[in-house]
Design an enzyme around this catalytic site. Structure first.
Site, short mmCIF file in Angstrom:
data_model
loop_
_atom_site.label_atom_id
_atom_site.label_comp_id
_atom_site.label_asym_id
_atom_site.label_seq_id
_atom_site.Cartn_x
_atom_site.Cartn_y
_atom_site.Cartn_z
N ASN A 9 -27.08 -37.90 13.66
CA ASN A 9 -28.14 -38.23 12.71
C ASN A 9 -29.37 -38.69 13.49
O ASN A 9 -29.40 -39.81 14.00
CB ASN A 9 -27.66 -39.32 11.75
CG ASN A 9 -28.73 -39.76 10.76
OD1 ASN A 9 -29.75 -39.09 10.61
ND2 ASN A 9 -28.51 -40.88 10.10
N LYS A 11 -32.27 -39.35 12.36
CA LYS A 11 -33.12 -40.25 11.57
C LYS A 11 -34.59 -39.81 11.67
O LYS A 11 -34.87 -38.62 11.79
CB LYS A 11 -32.89 -41.71 11.97
CG LYS A 11 -31.40 -42.09 11.90
CD LYS A 11 -31.15 -43.56 12.06
CE LYS A 11 -29.67 -43.86 11.98
NZ LYS A 11 -29.38 -45.30 12.02
N HIS A 94 -26.86 -42.82 2.83
CA HIS A 94 -26.94 -43.65 4.04
C HIS A 94 -27.49 -45.02 3.68
O HIS A 94 -28.33 -45.16 2.79
CB HIS A 94 -27.84 -42.97 5.08
CG HIS A 94 -27.71 -43.56 6.45
ND1 HIS A 94 -28.34 -44.75 6.80
CD2 HIS A 94 -27.02 -43.16 7.55
CE1 HIS A 94 -28.05 -45.03 8.06
NE2 HIS A 94 -27.25 -44.09 8.54
N GLU A 163 -19.90 -46.56 7.63
CA GLU A 163 -20.88 -47.15 8.52
C GLU A 163 -21.13 -48.61 8.11
O GLU A 163 -21.96 -48.88 7.23
CB GLU A 163 -22.20 -46.37 8.45
CG GLU A 163 -22.14 -44.99 9.07
CD GLU A 163 -23.52 -44.52 9.49
OE1 GLU A 163 -23.68 -44.19 10.66
OE2 GLU A 163 -24.43 -44.50 8.66
N GLY A 169 -27.25 -49.38 14.66
CA GLY A 169 -28.42 -49.61 15.49
C GLY A 169 -28.46 -50.96 16.17
O GLY A 169 -29.48 -51.35 16.73
N SER A 209 -23.30 -47.63 16.07
CA SER A 209 -23.34 -47.88 17.52
C SER A 209 -22.27 -47.09 18.27
O SER A 209 -21.65 -47.60 19.22
CB SER A 209 -23.22 -49.38 17.81
OG SER A 209 -24.32 -50.09 17.24
#
Length: 253
Positions: A9, A11, A94, A163, A169, A209
């Site tokens: 992904n 983003k 998401h 997630e 992140g 991560s």
């Protein structure tokens, strides 16, 4: 064993030229990796040029979002029919969409239905906030999100990505055992919602991560069928390494 899926992904990263350069830098290496499903999800503007670059390739394309109407006066939105000509997969629900754009469980449900109607394969994201995790509410949150997302659907298979929001992140991934436990619970909820057959065939990915240093431990867990990769998918060497390690695990079975 369910086929391992590795989805990158990107983003809101990469210009058009940067996206094409990134794909070019890892295309050959990725195509040599067999046995797993490899997906990249660039920004909308890069889907068409990357599609032409990946013609007849084993690398699949996904979008990061869609709107649930086929066409109409919805300024700035992208419809499932538009995406169907460009990609095979689409990420839905998401946590960043939920947090920044107010997407509710009902909206996620509408988007899943629209994607399926158009022949796209949704990657449905669920996950708890830091405070929900600390308060022991992880299972309750996951069950609510899943039941809202899958309401009214009769499916034999659906891709879910777990997630935990506190791991996205941050560089702080859930431990492999934490992720495995949560995903085991997700599979149980799928069994209650869609039936045991669907629960056993549905791939459930981990995201948060993920990198080339922790991917083998993550994929060695019994309940985890792949990964939704964020930052590491923007580095050709890292993403190729993740896919290569995933293929080693897949080919052991």
């Amino acid at each position: 064993m369910r086929q391992i899926i590795i989805a990158g992904n990107w983003k809101m990263n990469t210009t058009l030229s940067e996206a094409c350069t990134l794909v070019q830098s890892m295309k050959c290496e990725l195509e040599r990796i067999e046995g797993i499903e490899k997906i990249i999800c660039p920004p909308f503007i890069s889907l068409y040029p990357i599609k032409t670059m990946l013609e007849n390739s084993s690398i699949k394309l996904g979008a990061q979002n869609l709107f649930y109407q086929e066409k109409g006066a919805y300024t700035g939105e992208i419809s499932p029919l538009m995406l169907k000509e460009l990609c095979q997969y689409v990420i839905i629900g998401h946590s960043e969409r939920r947090a920044y754009f107010g997407e509710t469980g009902q909206v996620v449900n509408q988007k899943i239905k629209a994607a399926l109607q158009a022949g796209l394969l949704p990657i449905v994201c669920v996950g708890e906030k830091p405070e929900e995790n600390e308060n022991g509410q992880t299972r309750q949150v996951l069950e609510t999100q899943l039941k809202e997302a899958l309401d009214g659907l009769n499916l034999s298979c659906i891709i879910i990505a777990y997630e935990p929001i506190w791991a996205i992140g941050t560089g702080k991934a859930a431990t492999a055992s934490e992720a495995n436990s949560a995903i085991g619970y997700i599979r149980r909820v799928l069994g209650d919602t869609l039936g045991n057959a669907a629960a056993q065939t549905s791939p459930i990915l981990y995201g948060g991560s993920v990198n080339e240093k922790n991917i083998t431990e993550i994929l060695s867990q019994t309940n985890i069928d792949g990964a939704l990769v964020g930052g590491a998918s923007l580095k050709a060497e890292s993403f190729v390494s993740i896919c290569r390690q995933a293929a080693v695990i897949q080919n052991k079975h």
